[in-house]
Design a protein around this motif. Structure first.
Motif, PDB file in Angstrom:
ATOM      1  N   ARG A  72       0.834  -1.196   0.000  1.00 38.33           N
ATOM      2  CA  ARG A  72       0.000   0.000   0.000  1.00 38.33           C
ATOM      3  C   ARG A  72       0.872   1.249   0.000  1.00 38.33           C
ATOM      4  O   ARG A  72       0.620   2.214  -0.740  1.00 38.33           O
ATOM      5  CB  ARG A  72      -0.933  -0.013   1.218  1.00 38.33           C
ATOM      6  CG  ARG A  72      -1.867  -1.224   1.270  1.00 38.33           C
ATOM      7  CD  ARG A  72      -2.954  -1.048   2.316  1.00 38.33           C
ATOM      8  NE  ARG A  72      -2.445  -0.933   3.675  1.00 38.33           N
ATOM      9  CZ  ARG A  72      -2.278  -1.954   4.514  1.00 38.33           C
ATOM     10  NH1 ARG A  72      -2.537  -3.192   4.098  1.00 38.33           N
ATOM     11  NH2 ARG A  72      -1.850  -1.771   5.752  1.00 38.33           N
ATOM     12  N   THR A  97     -10.054   0.060   1.755  1.00 33.23           N
ATOM     13  CA  THR A  97      -9.592   0.976   0.712  1.00 33.23           C
ATOM     14  C   THR A  97      -9.201   2.348   1.247  1.00 33.23           C
ATOM     15  O   THR A  97      -8.759   3.204   0.483  1.00 33.23           O
ATOM     16  CB  THR A  97     -10.685   1.167  -0.352  1.00 33.23           C
ATOM     17  OG1 THR A  97     -11.847   1.760   0.266  1.00 33.23           O
ATOM     18  CG2 THR A  97     -11.082  -0.161  -0.978  1.00 33.23           C
ATOM     19  N   LEU A 100      -6.081   4.563   0.241  1.00 34.93           N
ATOM     20  CA  LEU A 100      -5.985   5.279  -1.024  1.00 34.93           C
ATOM     21  C   LEU A 100      -6.135   6.783  -0.862  1.00 34.93           C
ATOM     22  O   LEU A 100      -5.622   7.556  -1.672  1.00 34.93           O
ATOM     23  CB  LEU A 100      -7.041   4.749  -1.998  1.00 34.93           C
ATOM     24  CG  LEU A 100      -6.772   3.340  -2.535  1.00 34.93           C
ATOM     25  CD1 LEU A 100      -8.045   2.710  -3.061  1.00 34.93           C
ATOM     26  CD2 LEU A 100      -5.701   3.386  -3.609  1.00 34.93           C
ATOM     27  N   ARG A 108      -4.176   9.643  -6.786  1.00 38.79           N
ATOM     28  CA  ARG A 108      -5.252   8.697  -7.101  1.00 38.79           C
ATOM     29  C   ARG A 108      -5.545   8.647  -8.596  1.00 38.79           C
ATOM     30  O   ARG A 108      -6.067   7.648  -9.101  1.00 38.79           O
ATOM     31  CB  ARG A 108      -6.508   9.043  -6.312  1.00 38.79           C
ATOM     32  CG  ARG A 108      -6.384   8.765  -4.823  1.00 38.79           C
ATOM     33  CD  ARG A 108      -7.733   8.739  -4.135  1.00 38.79           C
ATOM     34  NE  ARG A 108      -8.416  10.009  -4.189  1.00 38.79           N
ATOM     35  CZ  ARG A 108      -8.249  11.005  -3.324  1.00 38.79           C
ATOM     36  NH1 ARG A 108      -7.386  10.857  -2.316  1.00 38.79           N
ATOM     37  NH2 ARG A 108      -8.920  12.133  -3.429  1.00 38.79           N
ATOM     38  N   ILE A 111      -3.190   5.819  -9.732  1.00 41.48           N
ATOM     39  CA  ILE A 111      -3.367   4.485  -9.152  1.00 41.48           C
ATOM     40  C   ILE A 111      -4.530   3.766  -9.829  1.00 41.48           C
ATOM     41  O   ILE A 111      -5.571   4.365 -10.117  1.00 41.48           O
ATOM     42  CB  ILE A 111      -3.614   4.587  -7.636  1.00 41.48           C
ATOM     43  CG1 ILE A 111      -2.339   5.080  -6.930  1.00 41.48           C
ATOM     44  CG2 ILE A 111      -4.053   3.248  -7.059  1.00 41.48           C
ATOM     45  CD1 ILE A 111      -2.519   5.318  -5.449  1.00 41.48           C
ATOM     46  N   ILE A 139     -10.811   6.093  -8.225  1.00 44.13           N
ATOM     47  CA  ILE A 139      -9.794   5.130  -8.622  1.00 44.13           C
ATOM     48  C   ILE A 139     -10.245   4.369  -9.869  1.00 44.13           C
ATOM     49  O   ILE A 139     -11.372   3.864  -9.923  1.00 44.13           O
ATOM     50  CB  ILE A 139      -9.517   4.123  -7.487  1.00 44.13           C
ATOM     51  CG1 ILE A 139      -8.990   4.848  -6.241  1.00 44.13           C
ATOM     52  CG2 ILE A 139      -8.535   3.051  -7.943  1.00 44.13           C
ATOM     53  CD1 ILE A 139      -7.645   5.508  -6.420  1.00 44.13           C
TER      54      ILE A 139
END
Length: 304
Positions: A72, A97, A100, A108, A111, A139
């Motif tokens: 992560r 999540t 994130l 973001r 990603i 995302i």
């Protein structure tokens, strides 16, 4: 240099028990986890030093990476680097999540998640809820299911629930031969399923791997892809760079999406333009035209 890297470190543990996966419920020792963490941190530091290149990264761990804090963290750190265009990972989406959010809005945007839903391993509502969380965070992601008979009802249910713009792909199950009728049911869900149904002839055909796409393991050994064992050099001493050039595939066939997507004889770079790593098509799934049945080791073509 514009380089796509498929990174696979020594991690080989997973929290799921899928009967079709050889790494189901496999546990890594503390020493193995420490080695995986050190290898990933070394890789992330290397990418940070490549300020003159443009780099995209897809993590393809044998196990589940996002249950480990270092994966992560690596994704957030890589997304913050100006030279990184995209950082994606294959995941069962079993973890939370909220991490994130640490990437910020700009991070973001870089990603992306390649998410696989495994019926029977996680509650349907939980998986769908995680997908909704990804959408709320902005995302990019795709969702997939292994094409087994017992998954068909759940796959249809998931396709109906996901937003129209989210691609639901179907991977042909290893060792399964599909009749045209069976394949047709999966193609109704994923118009691109015929690409997965049969292996693709690849021997002697041009492939981007080994030129603009490479595979890297935890020790930094560079190969053209995960499926060709010949070494091109090492990432950390720079010896791989002299080996990068156009080259034909040495294997008879290629039967995995992360391999055949890079074949120049297939139009998949156009189909997934802007989303090759995360398996997100350039157009909404509803606008993808179903392919005609593709013969074994054939090369399918898209309709207009």
């Amino acid at each position: 240099m514009d380089l796509t890297i498929l990174y696979r470190g020594p991690l080989a543990s997973c929290d799921y028990d899928c009967p079709y996966c050889p790494f189901a419920k496999r546990r890594d020792s503390r020493e193995q986890l420490r080695a995986d963490r050190a290898a990933l941190e070394r890789f992330t530091a290397w990418v940070a030093e490549q300020t003159g290149d443009r780099i995209s990264v897809l993590f393809t761990p044998w196990g589940e990476g996002l249950v480990r804090s270092w994966y992560r963290r690596a994704m957030v750190e890589l997304a913050g680097l100006p030279q990184v265009r995209r950082v994606a990972i294959q995941t069962n989406l079993g973890g939370r999540t909220r991490w994130l959010a640490e990437a910020g809005a700009a991070g973001r945007e870089k990603i992306a998640l390649w998410c696989t839903y495994h019926p029977g391993q996680t509650p349907y509502e939980r998986f769908l809820g995680r997908c909704e969380e990804l959408g709320a965070l902005g995302i990019r992601y795709s969702v997939g299911v292994v094409g087994l008979d017992g998954h068909l009802v759940e796959a249809r249910r998931l396709r109906a629930a996901l937003p129209e713009e989210v691609y639901l792909w179907i991977n042909a199950a290893e060792g399964v031969t599909y009749t045209d009728e069976e394949a047709g049911r999966w193609t109704e869900i994923d118009p691109l399923f015929p690409y997965s149904r049969h292996p693709h002839r690849s021997a002697g055909l041009p492939c981007r791997t080994g030129e603009s796409v490479i595979s890297v393991d935890g020790e930094g050994t560079v190969r053209r892809c995960h499926f060709v064992r010949a070494e091109l050099g090492n990432l950390y001493d720079g010896s791989y760079r002299a080996a990068l050039r156009p080259r034909a595939c040495p294997r008879a066939v290629c039967d995995c999406h992360i391999g055949y997507v890079h074949l120049e004889t297939l139009p998949l770079y156009d189909v997934f333009a802007g989303g090759v790593l995360e398996r997100v098509p350039a157009v909404p799934p509803s606008r993808l035209l179903p392919l005609s049945p593709v013969p074994p080791a054939g090369v399918p073509a898209l309709g207009d």
